[in-house]
Scaffold this motif. Structure first.
Motif, PDB file in Angstrom:
ATOM      1  N   GLU A 199       3.479   2.485   3.024  1.00  0.00           N
ATOM      2  CA  GLU A 199       4.927   2.549   2.809  1.00  0.00           C
ATOM      3  C   GLU A 199       5.450   3.961   3.054  1.00  0.00           C
ATOM      4  N   PHE A 200       4.704   4.962   2.577  1.00  0.00           N
ATOM      5  CA  PHE A 200       5.112   6.360   2.784  1.00  0.00           C
ATOM      6  C   PHE A 200       5.172   6.682   4.281  1.00  0.00           C
ATOM      7  N   GLN A 201       4.152   6.230   5.027  1.00  0.00           N
ATOM      8  CA  GLN A 201       4.119   6.475   6.473  1.00  0.00           C
ATOM      9  C   GLN A 201       5.302   5.821   7.177  1.00  0.00           C
ATOM     10  N   GLY A 202       5.712   4.633   6.687  1.00  0.00           N
ATOM     11  CA  GLY A 202       6.856   3.956   7.273  1.00  0.00           C
ATOM     12  C   GLY A 202       8.138   4.751   7.115  1.00  0.00           C
ATOM     13  N   TRP A 203       8.337   5.306   5.937  1.00  0.00           N
ATOM     14  CA  TRP A 203       9.544   6.102   5.698  1.00  0.00           C
ATOM     15  C   TRP A 203       9.520   7.404   6.505  1.00  0.00           C
ATOM     16  N   ILE A 204       8.338   8.035   6.594  1.00  0.00           N
ATOM     17  CA  ILE A 204       8.215   9.272   7.366  1.00  0.00           C
ATOM     18  C   ILE A 204       8.508   9.018   8.837  1.00  0.00           C
TER      19      ILE A 204
ATOM     20  N   GLU B 247       0.843  -1.178   0.000  1.00  0.00           N
ATOM     21  CA  GLU B 247       0.000   0.000   0.000  1.00  0.00           C
ATOM     22  C   GLU B 247       0.888   1.240   0.000  1.00  0.00           C
ATOM     23  N   PRO B 248       0.742   2.121  -1.004  1.00  0.00           N
ATOM     24  CA  PRO B 248       1.616   3.297  -1.091  1.00  0.00           C
ATOM     25  C   PRO B 248       1.580   4.167   0.161  1.00  0.00           C
ATOM     26  N   LEU B 249       0.365   4.393   0.718  1.00  0.00           N
ATOM     27  CA  LEU B 249       0.258   5.242   1.902  1.00  0.00           C
ATOM     28  C   LEU B 249       0.976   4.619   3.089  1.00  0.00           C
TER      29      LEU B 249
ATOM     30  N   PHE C 107      -2.647 -11.167   7.217  1.00  0.00           N
ATOM     31  CA  PHE C 107      -2.816 -10.466   8.479  1.00  0.00           C
ATOM     32  C   PHE C 107      -1.539  -9.696   8.809  1.00  0.00           C
ATOM     33  N   TRP C 108      -0.873  -9.196   7.799  1.00  0.00           N
ATOM     34  CA  TRP C 108       0.426  -8.541   7.983  1.00  0.00           C
ATOM     35  C   TRP C 108       0.647  -7.513   6.889  1.00  0.00           C
ATOM     36  N   LYS C 109       1.580  -6.610   7.147  1.00  0.00           N
ATOM     37  CA  LYS C 109       2.004  -5.612   6.167  1.00  0.00           C
ATOM     38  C   LYS C 109       3.515  -5.456   6.266  1.00  0.00           C
ATOM     39  N   TYR C 110       4.134  -5.160   5.129  1.00  0.00           N
ATOM     40  CA  TYR C 110       5.590  -5.026   5.099  1.00  0.00           C
ATOM     41  C   TYR C 110       5.980  -3.568   5.194  1.00  0.00           C
TER      42      TYR C 110
END
Length: 438
Positions: free
Chosen positions: A6-11, A2-4, A170-173
């Motif tokens: 992934e973006f939140q992870g980097w932020i 999910e782009p959002l 049930f997970w996200k990377y």
């Protein structure tokens, strides 16, 4: 991906590992080698700076010092803290606005909250420097165990996917940290095969988890006779009982490195390679106060200047150790941390919920919240209120409970005059008469 997300992870990574993070980490790795005397000098120096700041910029402390007829000149060392009264969650809630340094409050500050072991919500502001400092202390703990940014799975209480979701994933990377965030809520026998399959596909080297979720995961790996080895396992937020530790370490052929902290961030204790639990004496000032239940941890901030807490009572207890640790650290040793035992809420779907701190958040007029279960599919929420608990408050508490347990749960809110303590005087947040973990 999910782009959002992934973006939140980097932020989040950029924020927590900002320009000052590296300087903090370097400084902390140096202070980890200090002698006990040098650590005390460091603490006294930082304490003086914090006391001066509180005296000049925090309305609550300005009033307190005036009432006590004290000035910063009266508090130069750790021993001088005895001149101040204890701080606790109730005082924070009653004086929240007066505890904030207005000149320090800005867009880089973050609001943290907890219900703690008593189920009583509280809010705490953290400034940018203290957040980076906290992250640096955690990284030092990881690096001491050999984790320099290895692939990991995180299996804690975070809401990774909706509770109503019945099918994997049930997970996200989180690409920013090479981290697979897995839902602890959905970890059950019915979903165990999909969890194991994903872990084998991802091949993580590190497991970051609650003791209860690590124990359950180890049960599933053993039941399905699937071998797996982690380089290190990091646990936190719950008491790590000896039999639970032994079982997890045996199944995953790995050493557990335990961590103790709180949302208030006034005390940090972590486990070294030699197995010792060390108070991180360069993190805060920690007083050990005698009580009937052990020695209570009382902490004083040295780095959070937006909402500093002086002599904050954690109501958590330790049994101290006086001998030196084989690792050679001058940080003080404790034998074990008392009072963070856990139980489960069992959902109609068979899921186990061991962390409930987030459920009372946002609900007004609560003093204490306890979850009691003796019938399948039914959950009694015992609440001690301030006398102004409304139907709106009740509805929100029920909605939060359904959201974080199961939409199928029958939730009964029961107002009580008091909630009894456990045998060691600690509040018990979950009582489950249906099942006991073995």
């Amino acid at each position: 991906m999910e782009p959002l997300f992934e973006f939140q992870g980097w932020i989040k990574k950029a924020y927590r590992q900002g320009p000052i993070f590296g300087r903090y980490l370097k400084r902390l790795e140096e202070s980890a080698q200090f002698s006990a005397e040098k650590l005390k000098r460091l603490q006294n120096r930082q304490l003086q700076k914090m006391v001066h700041h509180c005296y000049r910029n925090i309305p609550y402390y300005q009033d307190l010092f005036r009432q006590l007829k004290l000035t910063p000149a009266h508090i130069k060392t750790i021993d001088d803290l005895e001149k101040l009264p204890f701080m606790e969650k109730k005082i924070v809630n009653e004086n929240y606005d007066k505890l904030i340094a207005r000149r320090r409050k800005n867009i880089l500050c973050r609001l943290g909250s907890t219900s703690g072991s008593t189920g009583t919500p509280a809010k705490f502001f953290r400034d940018y420097g203290s957040i980076n400092f906290e992250n640096a202390v955690v990284w030092r703990h990881w690096r001491n165990a050999g984790d320099f940014g290895k692939k990991r799975i995180t299996l804690r209480g975070d809401s990774i996917v909706p509770a109503s979701q019945n099918e994997p994933p049930f997970w996200k990377y989180n690409r920013a940290n090479q981290e697979l965030l897995m839902s602890g809520y959905h970890l059950s026998l019915a979903n165990s095969a999909s969890y194991i399959e994903e872990i084998l596909r991802f091949q993580p080297e590190i497991l970051y988890c609650y003791p209860s979720t690590a124990y359950l995961l180890a049960k599933f790996f053993q039941q399905q006779k699937v071998p797996y080895r982690f380089d290190a396992i990091f646990t936190s937020s719950e008491s790590l009982e000896p039999h639970v530790r032994a079982y997890i370490e045996d199944v995953f052929e790995s050493r557990i490195y335990d961590w103790y902290g709180q949302a208030e961030r006034v005390v940090a204790i972590c486990q070294c390679k030699a197995g010792g639990y060390h108070i991180q004496d360069d993190y805060s000032v920690v007083e050990l106060k005698d009580s009937a239940y052990g020695q209570e941890l009382v902490g004083t901030h040295l780095n959070n200047f937006v909402m500093p807490l002086l002599r904050y009572r954690t109501y958590d207890y330790v049994s101290p150790r006086t001998e030196a640790c084989p690792c050679g650290s001058a940080f003080r040793l404790v034998d074990r941390i008392l009072g963070r035992n856990y139980s489960y809420i069992l959902t109609p779907e068979g899921y186990r919920i061991s962390i409930t701190n987030h459920i009372p958040r946002g609900v007004e007029n609560l003093l204490e919240t306890q979850f009691y279960q003796e019938k399948p599919g039914e959950l009694i929420v015992n609440v001690l209120t301030n006398g102004h608990f409304s139907e709106t408050d009740r509805a929100l508490l029920v909605r939060n409970t359904l959201e974080h347990t199961s939409p199928q749960m029958n939730v009964i809110v029961n107002e009580v005059q008091g909630i009894p303590r456990g045998p060691n005087g600690k509040f018990i947040s979950i009582i489950n008469k249906l099942e006991v973990m073995n």
